[in-house]
Design a protein around this motif. Structure first.
Motif, PDB file in Angstrom:
ATOM      1  N   GLU A 280      21.791  10.004 -19.251  1.00 23.24           N
ATOM      2  CA  GLU A 280      23.244  10.068 -19.405  1.00 23.24           C
ATOM      3  C   GLU A 280      23.695   9.297 -20.640  1.00 23.24           C
ATOM      4  OE1 GLU A 280      25.693   9.341 -16.046  1.00 23.24           O
ATOM      5  OE2 GLU A 280      24.442  10.502 -14.661  1.00 23.24           O
ATOM      6  N   TYR A 281      23.065   8.159 -20.872  1.00 19.56           N
ATOM      7  CA  TYR A 281      23.391   7.347 -22.051  1.00 19.56           C
ATOM      8  C   TYR A 281      23.164   8.155 -23.329  1.00 19.56           C
ATOM      9  CZ  TYR A 281      22.993   3.557 -25.492  1.00 19.56           C
ATOM     10  OH  TYR A 281      23.141   2.747 -26.598  1.00 19.56           O
ATOM     11  N   THR A 282      22.047   8.872 -23.375  1.00 14.19           N
ATOM     12  CA  THR A 282      21.717   9.676 -24.559  1.00 14.19           C
ATOM     13  C   THR A 282      22.703  10.821 -24.741  1.00 14.19           C
ATOM     14  OG1 THR A 282      19.366   9.148 -24.371  1.00 14.19           O
ATOM     15  CG2 THR A 282      19.941  11.130 -25.606  1.00 14.19           C
ATOM     16  N   LEU A 283      23.055  11.491 -23.651  1.00 12.59           N
ATOM     17  CA  LEU A 283      24.013  12.593 -23.734  1.00 12.59           C
ATOM     18  C   LEU A 283      25.366  12.106 -24.247  1.00 12.59           C
ATOM     19  CD1 LEU A 283      23.169  14.494 -20.415  1.00 12.59           C
ATOM     20  CD2 LEU A 283      22.647  15.242 -22.748  1.00 12.59           C
ATOM     21  N   LYS A 284      25.820  10.978 -23.721  1.00 12.23           N
ATOM     22  CA  LYS A 284      27.107  10.419 -24.161  1.00 12.23           C
ATOM     23  C   LYS A 284      27.059   9.992 -25.623  1.00 12.23           C
ATOM     24  CE  LYS A 284      28.521   8.867 -19.557  1.00 12.23           C
ATOM     25  NZ  LYS A 284      28.757   7.694 -18.685  1.00 12.23           N
ATOM     26  N   LYS A 285      25.898   9.506 -26.040  1.00  7.43           N
ATOM     27  CA  LYS A 285      25.693   9.124 -27.430  1.00  7.43           C
ATOM     28  C   LYS A 285      25.930  10.313 -28.361  1.00  7.43           C
ATOM     29  CE  LYS A 285      21.810   7.693 -30.385  1.00  7.43           C
ATOM     30  NZ  LYS A 285      20.387   7.280 -30.370  1.00  7.43           N
ATOM     31  N   HIS A 286      25.658  11.509 -27.850  1.00  7.06           N
ATOM     32  CA  HIS A 286      25.849  12.734 -28.632  1.00  7.06           C
ATOM     33  C   HIS A 286      27.126  13.472 -28.220  1.00  7.06           C
ATOM     34  CE1 HIS A 286      22.012  12.622 -30.789  1.00  7.06           C
ATOM     35  NE2 HIS A 286      21.486  12.150 -29.685  1.00  7.06           N
ATOM     36  N   ASP A 287      28.088  12.696 -27.697  1.00  6.59           N
ATOM     37  CA  ASP A 287      29.412  13.226 -27.329  1.00  6.59           C
ATOM     38  C   ASP A 287      29.348  14.328 -26.284  1.00  6.59           C
ATOM     39  OD1 ASP A 287      30.752  11.512 -29.168  1.00  6.59           O
ATOM     40  OD2 ASP A 287      30.227  12.880 -30.807  1.00  6.59           O
ATOM     41  N   ILE A 288      28.444  14.162 -25.325  1.00  2.07           N
ATOM     42  CA  ILE A 288      28.330  15.102 -24.213  1.00  2.07           C
ATOM     43  C   ILE A 288      28.620  14.355 -22.925  1.00  2.07           C
ATOM     44  CG2 ILE A 288      26.810  16.679 -22.955  1.00  2.07           C
ATOM     45  CD1 ILE A 288      25.156  16.925 -25.559  1.00  2.07           C
ATOM     46  N   ASP A 289      29.604  14.814 -22.189  1.00  2.00           N
ATOM     47  CA  ASP A 289      29.915  14.233 -20.885  1.00  2.00           C
ATOM     48  C   ASP A 289      29.002  14.911 -19.860  1.00  2.00           C
ATOM     49  OD1 ASP A 289      30.907  13.538 -18.375  1.00  2.00           O
ATOM     50  OD2 ASP A 289      32.990  13.484 -19.056  1.00  2.00           O
ATOM     51  N   PRO A 290      28.033  14.177 -19.301  1.00  3.83           N
ATOM     52  CA  PRO A 290      27.062  14.812 -18.390  1.00  3.83           C
ATOM     53  C   PRO A 290      27.681  15.364 -17.113  1.00  3.83           C
ATOM     54  CG  PRO A 290      26.825  12.435 -18.346  1.00  3.83           C
ATOM     55  CD  PRO A 290      27.759  12.743 -19.458  1.00  3.83           C
ATOM     56  N   HIS A 291      28.879  14.937 -16.785  1.00  5.60           N
ATOM     57  CA  HIS A 291      29.519  15.394 -15.547  1.00  5.60           C
ATOM     58  C   HIS A 291      30.641  16.397 -15.789  1.00  5.60           C
ATOM     59  CE1 HIS A 291      27.220  12.405 -13.311  1.00  5.60           C
ATOM     60  NE2 HIS A 291      27.566  11.524 -14.228  1.00  5.60           N
ATOM     61  N   ALA A 292      30.880  16.718 -17.058  1.00  2.84           N
ATOM     62  CA  ALA A 292      31.959  17.663 -17.368  1.00  2.84           C
ATOM     63  C   ALA A 292      31.519  18.769 -18.323  1.00  2.84           C
ATOM     64  CB  ALA A 292      33.152  16.917 -17.969  1.00  2.84           C
ATOM     65  N   ASP A 293      30.597  18.455 -19.227  1.00  4.68           N
ATOM     66  CA  ASP A 293      30.224  19.411 -20.268  1.00  4.68           C
ATOM     67  C   ASP A 293      29.003  20.256 -19.924  1.00  4.68           C
ATOM     68  OD1 ASP A 293      32.311  18.481 -21.795  1.00  4.68           O
ATOM     69  OD2 ASP A 293      31.083  17.017 -22.879  1.00  4.68           O
ATOM     70  N   LEU A 294      28.421  20.014 -18.748  1.00  6.45           N
ATOM     71  CA  LEU A 294      27.270  20.819 -18.317  1.00  6.45           C
ATOM     72  C   LEU A 294      27.156  20.764 -16.803  1.00  6.45           C
ATOM     73  CD1 LEU A 294      25.109  18.363 -17.630  1.00  6.45           C
ATOM     74  CD2 LEU A 294      24.715  18.438 -20.073  1.00  6.45           C
ATOM     75  N   GLU A 295      26.312  21.611 -16.261  1.00  4.26           N
ATOM     76  CA  GLU A 295      26.058  21.586 -14.819  1.00  4.26           C
ATOM     77  C   GLU A 295      24.858  20.681 -14.563  1.00  4.26           C
ATOM     78  OE1 GLU A 295      24.767  24.492 -11.079  1.00  4.26           O
ATOM     79  OE2 GLU A 295      25.278  25.392 -13.022  1.00  4.26           O
ATOM     80  N   LEU A 296      25.130  19.476 -14.080  1.00  3.85           N
ATOM     81  CA  LEU A 296      24.088  18.483 -13.863  1.00  3.85           C
ATOM     82  C   LEU A 296      23.591  18.538 -12.423  1.00  3.85           C
ATOM     83  CD1 LEU A 296      22.456  16.052 -14.930  1.00  3.85           C
ATOM     84  CD2 LEU A 296      24.369  14.586 -14.231  1.00  3.85           C
ATOM     85  N   ILE A 297      22.301  18.819 -12.264  1.00  2.00           N
ATOM     86  CA  ILE A 297      21.689  18.885 -10.935  1.00  2.00           C
ATOM     87  C   ILE A 297      20.931  17.585 -10.679  1.00  2.00           C
ATOM     88  CG2 ILE A 297      20.079  20.125  -9.447  1.00  2.00           C
ATOM     89  CD1 ILE A 297      20.595  22.619 -11.151  1.00  2.00           C
ATOM     90  N   GLN A 298      21.342  16.841  -9.648  1.00  2.00           N
ATOM     91  CA  GLN A 298      20.721  15.553  -9.345  1.00  2.00           C
ATOM     92  C   GLN A 298      20.271  15.422  -7.891  1.00  2.00           C
ATOM     93  OE1 GLN A 298      24.133  13.138 -11.110  1.00  2.00           O
ATOM     94  NE2 GLN A 298      22.387  11.830 -11.601  1.00  2.00           N
ATOM     95  N   ASN A 299      20.326  16.505  -7.157  1.00  2.00           N
ATOM     96  CA  ASN A 299      20.040  16.420  -5.720  1.00  2.00           C
ATOM     97  C   ASN A 299      18.616  16.837  -5.363  1.00  2.00           C
ATOM     98  OD1 ASN A 299      20.341  19.110  -6.318  1.00  2.00           O
ATOM     99  ND2 ASN A 299      21.637  19.604  -4.553  1.00  2.00           N
ATOM    100  N   ILE A 300      17.722  16.807  -6.347  1.00  2.00           N
ATOM    101  CA  ILE A 300      16.335  17.186  -6.096  1.00  2.00           C
ATOM    102  C   ILE A 300      15.458  15.940  -6.186  1.00  2.00           C
ATOM    103  CG2 ILE A 300      14.384  18.583  -6.914  1.00  2.00           C
ATOM    104  CD1 ILE A 300      16.389  20.602  -7.983  1.00  2.00           C
TER     105      ILE A 300
END
Length: 332
Positions: free
Chosen positions: A151-171
């Motif tokens: 998430e830190y890396t995505l935000k570093k590149h101006d990507i909101d991991p919870h808004a700008d993509l479909e993040l799957i974390q339930n596996i």
């Protein structure tokens, strides 16, 4: 008869001399139970320390158990099921936040970057991070260091991991790779050697390194209870010395030499993949070359945790990190 008595007397004398020596040898060997959070190629120096006999040289008889998960590893340590834990340093912060009377102290660092890679389903020749936007991203467990570094890396590149993509974390961690292999997600965050295996088999393609993107941090470190260090400082020193020997050995030898030594720990992975994976980790500086956990790394860890909304409270470096033993070992 006299000859028989003479030989009996000689054997008795030899026995009297050998018994104390044998007893002394047993007393000099200290048993240590290590709990590793997972079985990972990322921990290559640890397996080298075992296979090269560096622990034995220090008079330590180590038992290695894979404790499968940060929570389980900390539970095992706090309940005295293990003596030393190899796990992400963030877990010591979580324990501290719960008001532990016997703090968990980081005394030797093993890896100093994140160990995951961004794997794309398609073979992207000129990857840029904005390609991840609007994609289906198969991430790691919430609250774990891989996910926080991701998430830190995505935000570093101006990507909101919870808004700008479909993040799957339930596996579950063990099922992330199979899920991607079976068709879930356009991107996935994977450790080695799985990332290289997928690339070789054409399942996915490594396009970026989260380790390079998130910088140096105490990704995995050896830790134990403060009371254990106070009561067994010489043992902890011997343990740290063995790890330092292994770190230096891995740094000074080729990836293939390391792979050949630790292959027994990864029965289902061929030597070529092991070598490729170790070389990738070495080239990006993931393996710490000494056991000292630097203050700057500790602060970077907390910044990443804070950015992910997982930092309970900031903890001073001196509170949960003890470098005195590592510094002593290095100066020898």
């Amino acid at each position: 008869m006299k000859k028989w008595l003479k030989w009996s007397f000689m054997l008795l004398c030899i026995s009297v001399l050998l018994i104390p020596l044998a007893a002394c040898g047993k007393e000099d060997v200290t048993k240590i139970r290590i709990g590793e959070v997972t079985r990972s190629l990322f921990y290559a120096p640890q397996y080298v320390a075992i296979e090269k006999g560096f622990f034995k040289e220090e008079g330590l008889d180590v038992t290695l158990t894979t404790t499968a998960g940060g929570d389980k590893t900390m539970t095992a340590l706090l309940s005295d099921s293990i003596d030393i834990a190899l796990v992400g340093s963030e877990t010591s912060i979580y324990v501290q936040a719960q008001g532990a009377n016997d703090p968990v102290i980081n005394f030797a660092q093993l890896t100093q970057t994140d160990g995951t890679f961004l794997v794309a389903r398609e073979d992207i020749q000129d990857f840029t991070w904005d390609m991840v936007k609007k994609s289906t991203f198969l991430g790691q467990r919430k609250g774990g260091m891989p996910q926080m570094a991701g998430e830190y890396t995505l935000k570093k590149h101006d990507i909101d991991p919870h808004a700008d993509l479909e993040l799957i974390q339930n596996i579950d961690f063990a099922n992330i790779a199979p899920a991607f292999s079976s068709g879930t997600g356009e991107f996935v965050q994977l450790f080695e050697p799985t990332a290289s295996v997928f690339e070789k088999e054409g399942i996915g393609h490594i396009v970026a390194s989260f380790g390079e993107e998130s910088g140096h941090l105490p990704y995995t470190a050896y830790m134990t209870k403060d009371s254990f260090i106070n009561e067994n400082e010489e043992t902890v020193e011997k343990f740290t010395r063995a790890i330092y020997k292994a770190q230096q050995w891995v740094d000074e030898h080729s990836a293939e030499e390391t792979a050949k030594i630790i292959t027994k720990y990864f029965d289902n992975t061929d030597l070529e993949i092991l070598t490729m994976s170790i070389d990738r980790y070495k080239s990006q500086g993931s393996f710490a070359t000494d056991p000292i956990l630097e203050k700057e790394e500790w602060e970077n860890l907390q910044n990443i945790m804070d950015e992910a909304g997982e930092l309970p409270a900031r903890v001073d470096y001196e509170t949960l990190v003890n470098t005195s033993i590592a510094e002593k070992v290095i100066k020898e």
